[in-house]
Design an enzyme around this catalytic site. Structure first.
Site, mmCIF file in Angstrom:
data_model
loop_
_atom_site.group_PDB
_atom_site.id
_atom_site.type_symbol
_atom_site.label_atom_id
_atom_site.label_comp_id
_atom_site.label_asym_id
_atom_site.label_seq_id
_atom_site.Cartn_x
_atom_site.Cartn_y
_atom_site.Cartn_z
ATOM 1 C CB SER A 47 -0.898 0.034 1.230
ATOM 2 O OG SER A 47 -1.589 -1.161 1.375
ATOM 3 C CG HIS A 102 -0.351 0.321 -4.592
ATOM 4 N ND1 HIS A 102 -1.158 -0.659 -4.074
ATOM 5 C CD2 HIS A 102 0.338 -0.256 -5.600
ATOM 6 C CE1 HIS A 102 -0.966 -1.783 -4.738
ATOM 7 N NE2 HIS A 102 -0.058 -1.564 -5.666
HETATM 8 ZN ZN LIG Z 1 0.198 -3.040 4.922
#
Ligand SMILES: [Zn+2]
Ligand SMILES: [Zn+2]
Length: 387
Positions: free
Chosen positions: A67, A70
């Site tokens: 994440s 990203h």
């Molecule tokens: Zn994570």
């Protein structure tokens, strides 16, 4: 204090309709539709102040996760790929361990000096989802490292109720330093635990399991399945370095997938499962169009396909196969509530899970950009920042 601060431009995509709340707070429900041109700087920012129900942690370690990557990976228009909620500028870092420095006047359970790991999901406790027992579906979630400043900093302010005491890990792992490193990667284990034992309705010992993807979530699923009695765990992974870690962490067979047809991979799964097929199939690759056709053909009777990876693409399945095999497709997201954190901590303290082989890189906080570059290669195991 020193912190890695992500900045980005607020530029909602044409056609993305903002709620008045998003307009006012710039907390985008979907960051990829509102934030572009992300960049990171190492900055000195004011130390956080402790509220009555908060603790201030001196961060010991923060793991970088998909994440976080990203945030920095953008599409052709410069929009970040991260699909969830986020607001900038902010400090990333949601896989965090630390030592309590200060405990607010209304705290009850933690005292300065305690070692803790963070549960990043600050659920509201008041919405319909929370009150019905679905904290991972909280409708007004705050998330440390996404909508609140996270752990890629020297200090972190978080609610006391989002910390779990890991003092007991120090004894098992032979010291505070080791305990705090392990504690920083409890979070990916909780993601896998929530998927396997909370979202999936009935995992039995003795099953044959297949995991797609040996990133930290897939490796955590491997550790959990081996320690709870899976008869055999097969792992598929592209990268040789990740295959090596999966082997070290106890996979019975680790294989690379090239461009084989789904039929031939399913045949391979049957060969490794005495002809039976797999009882448990874990998607931890976030490559649904590639993995789901294989999983569908590899199922044993009563199989459970558990989806943890994230992928915005539509995948097609022949549901007839699920009917014929009395099989389940299970969606899993999040990691909070249901005793998940304390149970993972107990398993680590009991020696049933050892996350340490997963840690392959350590960087000082000031070297955040280098740590990010390492993690973006998606080749090794967990990258830790150590303020
Ligand atoms: Zn994570
Ligand atoms: Zn809620």
């Amino acid at each position: 204090m020193l912190a890695a601060v992500i900045a980005a431009d607020w530029s909602p995509r044409p056609g993305y309709s903002l709620t008045p709340e998003e307009e006012r707070t710039r907390m985008a429900r979907s960051a990829t539709n509102a934030w572009r041109n992300p960049r990171v700087e190492m900055n000195r920012i004011p130390d956080p102040e402790c509220g009555p129900e908060d603790v201030i942690l001196r961060v010991a370690a923060a793991g970088l996760c998909g994440s976080d990557l990203h945030f920095f990976e953008t599409d052709a228009e410069g929009y970040m790929k991260y699909p969830g909620m986020a607001r900038f500028p902010s400090v990333p870092g949601h896989e965090v361990s630390g030592v309590v420095m200060e405990a607010g006047s209304a705290t009850r359970y933690l005292r300065p000096g305690d070692l803790v790991c963070l549960d990043d999901m600050v659920v509201c406790g008041r919405c319909d989802a929370c009150r019905r027992g679905f904290p991972n579906q909280c409708e007004s979630l705050d998330d440390v490292g996404f909508t609140m400043n996270g752990g890629c900093a020297e200090l972190l302010r978080v609610p006391e109720r989002n910390c779990w005491n890991v003092n007991a890990l120090a004894e098992r792992l032979g010291g505070r330093e080791q305990a705090l490193e392990a504690a920083a990667i409890i979070e990916p284990y909780t993601v896998a635990y929530n998927a396997l034992f909370e979202c999936a309705p009935r995992l039995k010992p003795g099953g044959y399991a297949v995991i797609f993807g040996a990133g930290p979530i897939g490796l955590a699923a491997l550790g959990l399945l081996k320690s709870t009695g899976a008869a055999r765990v097969l792992v598929f992974e592209h990268h040789p370095s990740r295959r090596a870690i999966a082997e070290r962490m106890g996979a019975d067979q680790v294989l690379a997938l090239q461009d084989e047809s789904p039929e031939s991979v399913a045949e391979l799964v049957r060969r490794h499962t005495g002809g039976a097929g797999a009882d448990i199939l874990v998607e931890a690759a976030g490559a649904f169009t590639h993995t789901l056709p294989i999983m569908e053909l590899s199922m044993a009777n009563g199989a459970q396909i558990i989806i943890i990876g994230r992928d915005g693409h539509r995948a097609s399945l022949l549901l007839e196969n699920f009917q014929v095999k009395k099989a389940n497709l299970i969606g899993a997201m999040g990691n909070t509530g249901h005793g998940t954190y304390p149970n993972v901590i107990r398993m680590m303290t009991a020696g049933l899970l050892d996350p340490r082989p997963m840690i392959t890189h350590r960087f000082e906080l000031a070297d955040f950009p280098a740590a990010l570059a390492q993690a973006r290669g998606r080749q090794g195991g967990k990258v830790l920042l150590k303020p």
